[in-house]
Design an enzyme around this catalytic site. Structure first.
Site, PDB file in Angstrom:
ATOM      1  N   GLN A   1       1.616  -6.382  -3.075  1.00  0.00           N
ATOM      2  CA  GLN A   1       1.895  -5.892  -1.057  1.00  0.00           C
ATOM      3  C   GLN A   1       3.103  -5.585  -1.121  1.00  0.00           C
ATOM      4  O   GLN A   1       3.958  -4.967  -2.136  1.00  0.00           O
ATOM      5  CB  GLN A   1       1.979  -7.297  -0.932  1.00  0.00           C
TER       6      GLN A   1
ATOM      7  N   GLY B   1      -4.373  -4.649  -4.185  1.00  0.00           N
ATOM      8  CA  GLY B   1      -5.536  -3.502  -4.581  1.00  0.00           C
ATOM      9  C   GLY B   1      -4.560  -2.513  -4.968  1.00  0.00           C
ATOM     10  O   GLY B   1      -3.968  -1.267  -4.066  1.00  0.00           O
ATOM     11  N   HIS B   2      -4.925  -1.930  -6.352  1.00  0.00           N
ATOM     12  CA  HIS B   2      -3.599  -0.264  -6.373  1.00  0.00           C
ATOM     13  C   HIS B   2      -4.496   0.104  -7.535  1.00  0.00           C
ATOM     14  O   HIS B   2      -5.221   0.380  -8.058  1.00  0.00           O
ATOM     15  CB  HIS B   2      -2.908  -1.112  -7.698  1.00  0.00           C
TER      16      HIS B   2
ATOM     17  N   LYS C   1       2.080   2.093  -5.370  1.00  0.00           N
ATOM     18  CA  LYS C   1       2.679   2.056  -6.321  1.00  0.00           C
ATOM     19  C   LYS C   1       1.967   1.862  -7.994  1.00  0.00           C
ATOM     20  O   LYS C   1       2.476   2.476  -8.976  1.00  0.00           O
ATOM     21  CB  LYS C   1       3.034   0.010  -6.508  1.00  0.00           C
TER      22      LYS C   1
ATOM     23  N   ASP D   1       0.784  -1.644  -0.078  1.00  0.00           N
ATOM     24  CA  ASP D   1      -0.371  -0.154   0.149  1.00  0.00           C
ATOM     25  C   ASP D   1       0.915   1.289  -0.139  1.00  0.00           C
ATOM     26  O   ASP D   1       0.473   2.355   0.917  1.00  0.00           O
ATOM     27  CB  ASP D   1      -1.063  -0.273   1.224  1.00  0.00           C
TER      28      ASP D   1
HETATM   29  P1  IMP Z   1      -3.056 -13.114   1.443  1.00  0.00           P
HETATM   30  O1  IMP Z   1      -2.336 -12.456   1.103  1.00  0.00           O
HETATM   31  O2  IMP Z   1      -4.089 -12.532   2.177  1.00  0.00           O
HETATM   32  O3  IMP Z   1      -2.509 -14.378   2.195  1.00  0.00           O
HETATM   33  O4  IMP Z   1      -2.460 -11.851   3.078  1.00  0.00           O
HETATM   34  C1  IMP Z   1      -1.328 -12.714   4.142  1.00  0.00           C
HETATM   35  C2  IMP Z   1      -1.041 -11.265   4.847  1.00  0.00           C
HETATM   36  O5  IMP Z   1      -0.362  -9.655   3.783  1.00  0.00           O
HETATM   37  C3  IMP Z   1      -2.015 -10.133   5.730  1.00  0.00           C
HETATM   38  O6  IMP Z   1      -1.149  -9.513   6.383  1.00  0.00           O
HETATM   39  C4  IMP Z   1      -2.170  -9.374   4.215  1.00  0.00           C
HETATM   40  O7  IMP Z   1      -3.270  -7.727   5.342  1.00  0.00           O
HETATM   41  C5  IMP Z   1      -2.075  -8.793   3.943  1.00  0.00           C
HETATM   42  N1  IMP Z   1      -1.908  -8.175   2.274  1.00  0.00           N
HETATM   43  C6  IMP Z   1      -1.882  -8.845   1.515  1.00  0.00           C
HETATM   44  N2  IMP Z   1      -2.076  -8.291   0.261  1.00  0.00           N
HETATM   45  C7  IMP Z   1      -1.849  -7.326   0.589  1.00  0.00           C
HETATM   46  C8  IMP Z   1      -2.076  -5.760  -0.109  1.00  0.00           C
HETATM   47  O8  IMP Z   1      -1.801  -5.425  -1.101  1.00  0.00           O
HETATM   48  N3  IMP Z   1      -1.227  -4.735   0.480  1.00  0.00           N
HETATM   49  C9  IMP Z   1      -0.987  -4.258   2.083  1.00  0.00           C
HETATM   50  N4  IMP Z   1      -1.120  -6.216   2.625  1.00  0.00           N
HETATM   51  C10 IMP Z   1      -1.715  -6.744   2.466  1.00  0.00           C
END
Ligand code: IMP
Length: 424
Positions: A224, A40-41, A16, A13
């Site tokens: 991420q 989420g972009h 990007k 977040d």
């Molecule tokens: P998962 O990717 O859904 O398995 O989640 C694993 C961890 O990554 C959790 O803490 C989510 O909140 C975090 N996470 C996954 N995608 C994002 C993102 O795009 N931005 C911020 N945190 C993310």
């Protein structure tokens, strides 16, 4: 010619989507190389409205750019179709989007197990997005995954789904006390989705290498962030893929020597969604202020983000593990109006000063930030377009960060708008 990696330097977040905009004119291909629709972009559509891209590369908004969902991504076919429909409805041409034949699919049982598994973990939960990301990557590594190419062969697809459900249903029913999934129902939904996307399936590895051979520029878009990387992040509170720069070569199918620039995206403060350690997290009114002024709510899950001060230990770490060549510093404007801006320059762990990321996660959990305070600035900086337009204290803040993280800041975000950027 070159491949450029764009990677979040914190916990995701970092902004990007906007960074991709900045590079827009210079790239012919944009590739997502890991993650899935957990990302989420936020991007600005041609009609001026915001749009949250989850799975589709942000180059989709730039006419003429080829967009690829690479082999390293896990793809929920239904989510992809919804996202395509959303973009089509807003007048965005999505016809050229390609999907690697080797990308793994998120199946209905992955989503079911992600959600129920988190509940089972109780207090130890990861705080996942519940999109089935982890379970899909588990199957990939366990060599029982379903790949996009399997959508082209009904017999193989059925064999794989049957074999998977043999096991998954035991887990769902016996361990989690849930309903078993029916093979025919799963086949029907996956094939129905498959029919809508199968024309996009391609040997994207070959296409990308040919493009590079032809001198085209490929942007490898990470989702991420560094500290959510399954190897280099705050394990186990991480995602299940490798957002760090090394993952870009693997997840797109190009050689690492093709990468000539690694751009880190860094927020001027820090945020995190989900569980896990966060040394500079603020639990007070200042944390609330950053959340409010910075609009820090998850694009994907709508969860409020945890907020805290800038952490230079993390910055140095991100520079190192990604081989960052330069940074885009985002949301500097959110810090305007503060008398002092604290920056975490080191940690104290069990009474000992630690200038680098501690070796063990236990120590990361116990890390207490050592702060240095920088003088703030009161001016509204949202109209600044050159570095010299910034107040002296804002300039000094950026220069101090550069010194601490060991890489140059080549662009600075001073507001949400596409043009609210300083290029240096
Ligand atoms: P998962 O990717 O859904 O398995 O989640 C694993 C961890 O990554 C959790 O803490 C989510 O909140 C975090 N996470 C996954 N995608 C994002 C993102 O795009 N931005 C911020 N945190 C993310």
């Amino acid at each position: 010619m070159p491949a450029i990696v764009l990677i979040g330097a914190q916990w995701g977040d970092e902004g990007k989507g906007k960074a991709t905009d900045l590079l827009g004119g210079q790239v012919q291909w944009v590739v997502r190389y890991q993650g899935g629709n957990n990302a989420g972009h936020t991007v600005v559509l041609p009609d001026g409205q915001d749009y949250a891209l989850k799975l589709i590369p942000s180059g989709i908004l730039t006419p003429g750019v080829r967009n690829v969902i690479g082999n390293g991504v896990v793809v929920d076919p239904g989510a992809l179709i919804d996202e395509l429909a959303g973009l089509d409805a807003r007048g965005v041409d999505t016809s050229g989007l390609l999907l690697s034949a080797d990308a793994h699919l998120i199946m209905p049982y992955h989503i079911a197990i992600d959600k129920v598994g988190e509940r089972y973990l109780g207090k130890a939960k990861i705080g996942t997005t519940g999109r089935g990301i982890g379970p899909a990557y588990q199957d990939k590594i366990a060599r029982v995954g379903v790949r996009a190419a399997d959508l082209l062969d009904a017999k193989i697809l059925r064999q794989k789904v049957e074999a998977a459900l043999d096991y998954k249903n035991q887990v769902l029913v016996k361990l989690y006390n849930r309903r078993a999934l029916d093979v025919d129902e799963v086949m029907e939904s996956v094939q129905a989705a498959g029919r809508q996307i199968e024309h996009r399936i391609a040997d994207t590895r070959l296409m990308l290498n040919r493009a590079l051979d032809n001198g085209e520029t490929v942007l490898l878009e990470g989702s991420q962030g560094t500290l959510l990387d399954v190897d280099h992040g705050t394990y186990p509170f991480v995602t299940s893929s490798n957002p760090t720069a090394g993952g870009a070569a693997v997840g797109a199918g190009i050689g690492p020597m093709r990468i000539t620039r690694v751009i880190g995206i860094l927020k001027a403060y820090t945020t995190r969604v989900g569980s896990g350690p966060f040394p500079t997290e603020l639990h007070d009114a200042m944390g609330e202020r950053l959340r409010k002024v910075g609009g820090e709510v998850g694009v994907n899950t709508k969860r409020p983000r945890r907020c805290g001060w800038f952490d230079a230990v993390i910055g140095r770490y991100a520079t190192r593990v990604n081989g960052i060549t330069d940074y885009f510093l985002t949301k500097l404007d959110v810090l305007s109006g503060l008398e002092k801006v604290p920056v975490c320059v080191a940690y104290e762990v069990n009474g000992r000063r630690c200038d680098e990321m501690p070796m063990t996660q236990t120590d990361v959990h116990h890390a207490v930030p050592v702060y240095e305070e920088f003088p703030g600035w009161w001016e509204d900086i949202s109209e600044a377009r050159t570095f010299d337009d910034l107040p002296a204290n804002a300039q000094a803040y950026v220069e101090a960060l550069e010194g601490m993280i060991g890489a140059r800041v080549s662009a600075i975000g001073v507001g949400p708008g596409r043009d609210q950027t300083i290029e240096r």
